[in-house]
Scaffold this active site. Sequence first.
Site, PDB file in Angstrom:
ATOM      1  N   ASP A  52       0.834  -1.199   0.000  1.00  0.00           N
ATOM      2  CA  ASP A  52       0.000   0.000   0.000  1.00  0.00           C
ATOM      3  C   ASP A  52       0.867   1.247   0.000  1.00  0.00           C
ATOM      4  O   ASP A  52       1.508   1.570   0.998  1.00  0.00           O
ATOM      5  CB  ASP A  52      -0.891   0.004   1.259  1.00  0.00           C
ATOM      6  N   TYR A  57       3.376   9.560  -0.329  1.00  0.00           N
ATOM      7  CA  TYR A  57       4.462   8.924   0.430  1.00  0.00           C
ATOM      8  C   TYR A  57       5.824   9.115  -0.259  1.00  0.00           C
ATOM      9  O   TYR A  57       6.863   8.823   0.330  1.00  0.00           O
ATOM     10  CB  TYR A  57       4.212   7.420   0.633  1.00  0.00           C
ATOM     11  N   LYS A  82      -2.592   5.878  -4.208  1.00  0.00           N
ATOM     12  CA  LYS A  82      -3.679   6.810  -3.880  1.00  0.00           C
ATOM     13  C   LYS A  82      -3.444   8.175  -4.520  1.00  0.00           C
ATOM     14  O   LYS A  82      -2.301   8.646  -4.568  1.00  0.00           O
ATOM     15  CB  LYS A  82      -3.776   6.996  -2.361  1.00  0.00           C
ATOM     16  N   HIS A 115      -7.413   9.500  -1.756  1.00  0.00           N
ATOM     17  CA  HIS A 115      -6.738   9.430  -0.454  1.00  0.00           C
ATOM     18  C   HIS A 115      -7.575  10.058   0.661  1.00  0.00           C
ATOM     19  O   HIS A 115      -7.691   9.480   1.748  1.00  0.00           O
ATOM     20  CB  HIS A 115      -5.375  10.130  -0.567  1.00  0.00           C
TER      21      HIS A 115
HETATM   22  N1  LIG Z   1      -5.243   6.279   3.801  1.00  0.00           N
HETATM   23  C1  LIG Z   1      -4.664   7.050   4.697  1.00  0.00           C
HETATM   24  O1  LIG Z   1      -5.015   8.214   4.891  1.00  0.00           O
HETATM   25  C2  LIG Z   1      -3.543   6.494   5.507  1.00  0.00           C
HETATM   26  C3  LIG Z   1      -3.078   7.194   6.621  1.00  0.00           C
HETATM   27  C4  LIG Z   1      -2.032   6.637   7.366  1.00  0.00           C
HETATM   28  C5  LIG Z   1      -1.497   5.400   7.008  1.00  0.00           C
HETATM   29  N2  LIG Z   1      -1.974   4.752   5.878  1.00  0.00           N
HETATM   30  C6  LIG Z   1      -1.404   3.445   5.458  1.00  0.00           C
HETATM   31  O2  LIG Z   1      -1.449   2.553   6.565  1.00  0.00           O
HETATM   32  C7  LIG Z   1      -0.124   2.039   6.793  1.00  0.00           C
HETATM   33  C8  LIG Z   1       0.080   1.705   8.256  1.00  0.00           C
HETATM   34  O3  LIG Z   1      -0.162   2.827   9.074  1.00  0.00           O
HETATM   35  P1  LIG Z   1       0.987   3.576   9.908  1.00  0.00           P
HETATM   36  O4  LIG Z   1       2.260   3.415   9.192  1.00  0.00           O
HETATM   37  O5  LIG Z   1       0.516   4.960  10.169  1.00  0.00           O
HETATM   38  O6  LIG Z   1       0.984   2.862  11.331  1.00  0.00           O
HETATM   39  P2  LIG Z   1       0.996   1.364  11.929  1.00  0.00           P
HETATM   40  O7  LIG Z   1       1.147   0.351  10.858  1.00  0.00           O
HETATM   41  O8  LIG Z   1      -0.178   1.270  12.838  1.00  0.00           O
HETATM   42  O9  LIG Z   1       2.296   1.404  12.854  1.00  0.00           O
HETATM   43  C9  LIG Z   1       3.568   1.543  12.318  1.00  0.00           C
HETATM   44  C10 LIG Z   1       4.535   1.742  13.490  1.00  0.00           C
HETATM   45  O10 LIG Z   1       4.508   0.591  14.327  1.00  0.00           O
HETATM   46  C11 LIG Z   1       5.819   0.029  14.404  1.00  0.00           C
HETATM   47  N3  LIG Z   1       5.658  -1.434  14.336  1.00  0.00           N
HETATM   48  C12 LIG Z   1       5.270  -2.178  13.268  1.00  0.00           C
HETATM   49  N4  LIG Z   1       5.242  -3.476  13.571  1.00  0.00           N
HETATM   50  C13 LIG Z   1       5.606  -3.576  14.865  1.00  0.00           C
HETATM   51  C14 LIG Z   1       5.794  -4.673  15.744  1.00  0.00           C
HETATM   52  N5  LIG Z   1       5.575  -5.916  15.334  1.00  0.00           N
HETATM   53  N6  LIG Z   1       6.186  -4.415  17.012  1.00  0.00           N
HETATM   54  C15 LIG Z   1       6.427  -3.142  17.435  1.00  0.00           C
HETATM   55  N7  LIG Z   1       6.276  -2.074  16.636  1.00  0.00           N
HETATM   56  C16 LIG Z   1       5.881  -2.276  15.361  1.00  0.00           C
HETATM   57  C17 LIG Z   1       6.586   0.569  13.208  1.00  0.00           C
HETATM   58  O11 LIG Z   1       7.959   0.687  13.503  1.00  0.00           O
HETATM   59  P3  LIG Z   1       9.162   0.186  12.522  1.00  0.00           P
HETATM   60  O12 LIG Z   1       8.834   0.597  11.118  1.00  0.00           O
HETATM   61  O13 LIG Z   1      10.326   0.935  13.100  1.00  0.00           O
HETATM   62  O14 LIG Z   1       9.283  -1.304  12.684  1.00  0.00           O
HETATM   63  C18 LIG Z   1       5.954   1.945  13.047  1.00  0.00           C
HETATM   64  O15 LIG Z   1       6.552   2.867  13.939  1.00  0.00           O
HETATM   65  C19 LIG Z   1       0.773   3.168   6.275  1.00  0.00           C
HETATM   66  O16 LIG Z   1       2.098   2.752   6.095  1.00  0.00           O
HETATM   67  C20 LIG Z   1       0.045   3.525   5.011  1.00  0.00           C
HETATM   68  O17 LIG Z   1       0.308   2.583   3.999  1.00  0.00           O
HETATM   69  C21 LIG Z   1      -2.988   5.278   5.155  1.00  0.00           C
END
Ligand SMILES: NC(=O)c1ccc[n+]([C@@H]2O[C@H](COP(=O)([O-])OP(=O)(O)OC[C@H]3O[C@@H](n4cnc5c(N)ncnc54)[C@H](OP(=O)(O)O)[C@@H]3O)[C@@H](O)[C@H]2O)c1
Length: 285
Positions: A52, A57, A82, A115
Amino acid sequence: MTFRSVTSRVPTTALNDGTAIPQLGLGVYKISRDEIVDVVTTALAAGYRSIDTAVDYGNEAGVGRAIRESDLPREEVHVTTKLFNADQGYDNTMRAFDASLARLGLDYVDLFLIHWPVAAADLYVETFRAFQALKSQGRVISIGVSNFTVAYLQRLVAETGETPVVNQIELHPRLAQRQLREFHSAHGIATEAWSPLAKGSFLDNEVIATVAGAVGRTPAQVILRWHIQLGNVAIPKSATPERIAANLDVFDFELTPEQMDAIGTLDSGVRVGPDPETFTAGLID
Ligand SMILES: NC(=O)c1ccc[n+]([C@@H]2O[C@H](COP(=O)([O-])OP(=O)(O)OC[C@H]3O[C@@H](n4cnc5c(N)ncnc54)[C@H](OP(=O)(O)O)[C@@H]3O)[C@@H](O)[C@H]2O)c1
C-alpha cells in the site's frame, strides 16, 4: 533472494467487483526513498503479496522497482496507490494517474484510492468519475476510497452509480469504527484498516499484554489477529525485517470470543491521524 510462494498462507478478501485483496499487506508510509526498495524486497521475500503506497508517500518508484526486480509474476502482487488532494478533479486525476503509473513502472495498478475526501473542495464525485474511466481503460483494476464517512459514501454511490470496493480508514482497538464497518458490510464495501497498530502507540496496553501472554504472541500480533477476525484488511507498516515477518505470522492462532470482547473494550474513539472531515493538506492549507 528467494520469494516464497505463499499465496495460500494469507487469506484474501473478496471485493465487490469480483477481484480480491490479501487480508494483510505492507503499508509504506514514512519509508524513505533510500530504504524502500530493500523494505519491499524483504516483505515480498517474507510472503507479503500486497503493498500500500500513495503519491503522498514519495516512494512509488521504489515500490515498483522492488516488484519488478523480484522474480514474482506481476499478477501475484497486489499494488495500491492513492490520488492526493491537490490532484482531485477529472483532468487532474487522469494526469496524476499517468504520473503514478510512470513512477511505479508498471502497466496497471490493482487498486486506486481517493486518499482523502476533501469535502470542502467538492471534487470527489468528479474525481471518482475519472477513476471509472481509468478502470474501463484497464489501467486500474479496482477503484475505492479512503477516509470517507457514511455521508460521503452515500453521495458517491448515488451520483456515480458505483460502489467503491474498499474504504481505507483509521482503525485499531482505540478507534474500532463500529458504525462505519457496519455500513460497509451492509453495502459490500471492504473495510481496510490504516494505522492498524495505532502507530505502535499502545502496544504496552495491559489488556493487549494479557491476551498476548495467554496466546503466546506479541502485542502487535494480537492486534493484527483482532483485525483479521473482525474481517478487516490490514496494512501494518514496518521497516524492521523481524517485525515485517512477525506481522504476517498471524494465521496460525485464534483469539477466543472473550479475548475479542476484551480488546473491544479499548475503543475510546481516539485518533492517531487526522480527522477526515477537516483534512485538506496539499489543497487548502
Ligand atoms: N489512507 C490514509 O489516509 C492512511 C493514513 C495513514 C497510514 N496509511 C497506510 O497505513 C499504513 C500503516 O499505518 P501507519 O504506518 O501509520 O501505522 P501502523 O502500521 O499502525 O504502525 C507503524 C509503526 O509501528 C511500528 N511497528 C510495526 N510493527 C511492529 C511490531 N511488530 N512491534 C512493534 N512495533 C511495530 C513501526 O515501527 P518500525 O517501522 O520501526 O518497525 C511503526 O513505527 C501506512 O504505512 C500507510 O500505507 C494510510
